[in-house]
Design an enzyme around this catalytic site. Structure first.
Site, PDB file in Angstrom:
ATOM      1  N   SER A 217       0.845  -1.192   0.000  1.00 45.60           N
ATOM      2  CA  SER A 217       0.000   0.000   0.000  1.00 45.60           C
ATOM      3  C   SER A 217       0.876   1.236   0.000  1.00 45.60           C
ATOM      4  CB  SER A 217      -0.888   0.009   1.252  1.00 45.60           C
ATOM      5  OG  SER A 217      -1.555   1.250   1.386  1.00 45.60           O
TER       6      SER A 217
ATOM      7  N   TYR B  12      -2.144  -0.401  10.869  1.00 47.75           N
ATOM      8  CA  TYR B  12      -2.214  -0.858   9.476  1.00 47.75           C
ATOM      9  C   TYR B  12      -0.928  -0.561   8.707  1.00 47.75           C
ATOM     10  CZ  TYR B  12      -3.847  -0.938   4.579  1.00 47.75           C
ATOM     11  OH  TYR B  12      -3.991  -1.170   3.229  1.00 47.75           O
TER      12      TYR B  12
ATOM     13  N   LYS C 127       1.734  -2.998   6.156  1.00 45.48           N
ATOM     14  CA  LYS C 127       1.970  -2.829   4.724  1.00 45.48           C
ATOM     15  C   LYS C 127       3.438  -2.530   4.434  1.00 45.48           C
ATOM     16  CE  LYS C 127      -2.005  -3.849   3.088  1.00 45.48           C
ATOM     17  NZ  LYS C 127      -2.151  -5.051   2.223  1.00 45.48           N
TER      18      LYS C 127
END
Length: 255
Positions: A145, A158, A162
């Protein structure tokens, strides 16, 4: 020209969003495709129906990527049906928006690390073991990401996962290069999927995100299919350890 003619492609999180687009894109380029999914039987079967409508073979295998046995089962089931594995697309991920002060990661209740990072590791490991056994190379593409490169107030749980997926592919490229196996990642920007539909239901925020994107729109899952197919194909035969931003130019838009 079909870039994946005769290849077998595995996609995790393949029933919806980017995974579904990648699975169908691979079939459009001549691959037989196995998808992993965790919950929606109907959506998984509709994805397989689209793959088969393109004249390719499809397989849906249900399982939680956070469990290591899911990866070994997924690969084994694909080999049983198709005979081999040529490409693994590690895509499955979650992103519940949470404040740092309220995040439950420290006591293990939150699954973001287990799904996004541990799940990617298990799938990459299982696919790599099969490819090494086959002895004729392969390709692994992980969906990281833009969040691997930038932060977010409600993404403290998060963004590290990633970044970890991006790092995993760099190390996998080194570890597996001698076996002719390539490892690369794609870094999507803001893509309209189920993972962020609630967050982007705020029209003001959505318009702001669109304004931050030089191409003037947010991404669709299909925008990732081409880059993933390219990295999986022989056109990228000398590309490994790379990270491809697919963000409409958002990352470079400082102004």
């Amino acid at each position: 020209m079909k870039l994946l003619e005769g290849k077998v492609v595995l996609v995790t999180g393949g029933s919806t969003g980017i995974g579904r687009a990648a699975a169908i894109g691979a079939a459009q380029h001549g691959a037989d495709v196995a998808i992993n999914y965790v919950s929606s039987d109907d959506k998984a079967q509709s994805c397989i129906a689209e793959i088969e409508a393109l004249g390719q073979k499809g397989l849906a295998v249900k399982g939680d990527v956070a469990l290591p046995e899911t990866a070994t089962d997924f690969v084994a089931r694909a080999v049983e049906k198709f005979g081999r594995v040529d490409v693994m697309v590690s895509n499955a991920g979650i992103c519940p928006f949470q404040r740092l002060s309220r995040h439950a990661g420290r006591d293990g209740r939150n699954g973001t690390f287990r799904v996004n990072l541990h799940g990617a590791y298990f799938m990459v490991q299982a696919a790599a073991n099969q490819m090494v056994k086959q002895g004729d190379g392969g390709a692994i593409v992980a969906v990281s990401s833009i969040s691997a490169l930038v932060g977010g107030e409600f993404q403290t749980h998060y963004t590290p996962t990633k970044a970890g997926v991006h790092s995993l592919m760099q190390s996998a490229a080194i570890a597996l290069g001698k076996h002719g196996i390539r490892g690369n990642s794609v870094l999507p920007g803001t893509i309209l999927t189920e993972i962020n539909k609630d967050d982007l239901a705020d029209e003001e925020k959505r318009k702001y995100m669109e304004s931050r994107t030089p191409l003037g729109r947010l991404g669709q899952p299909e925008d990732l299919a081409g880059p993933i197919v390219f990295l999986a194909s022989d056109m990228a035969a000398y590309v490994t350890g790379a990270a491809l931003l697919v963000d409409g130019g958002m990352y470079v838009n400082l102004q």
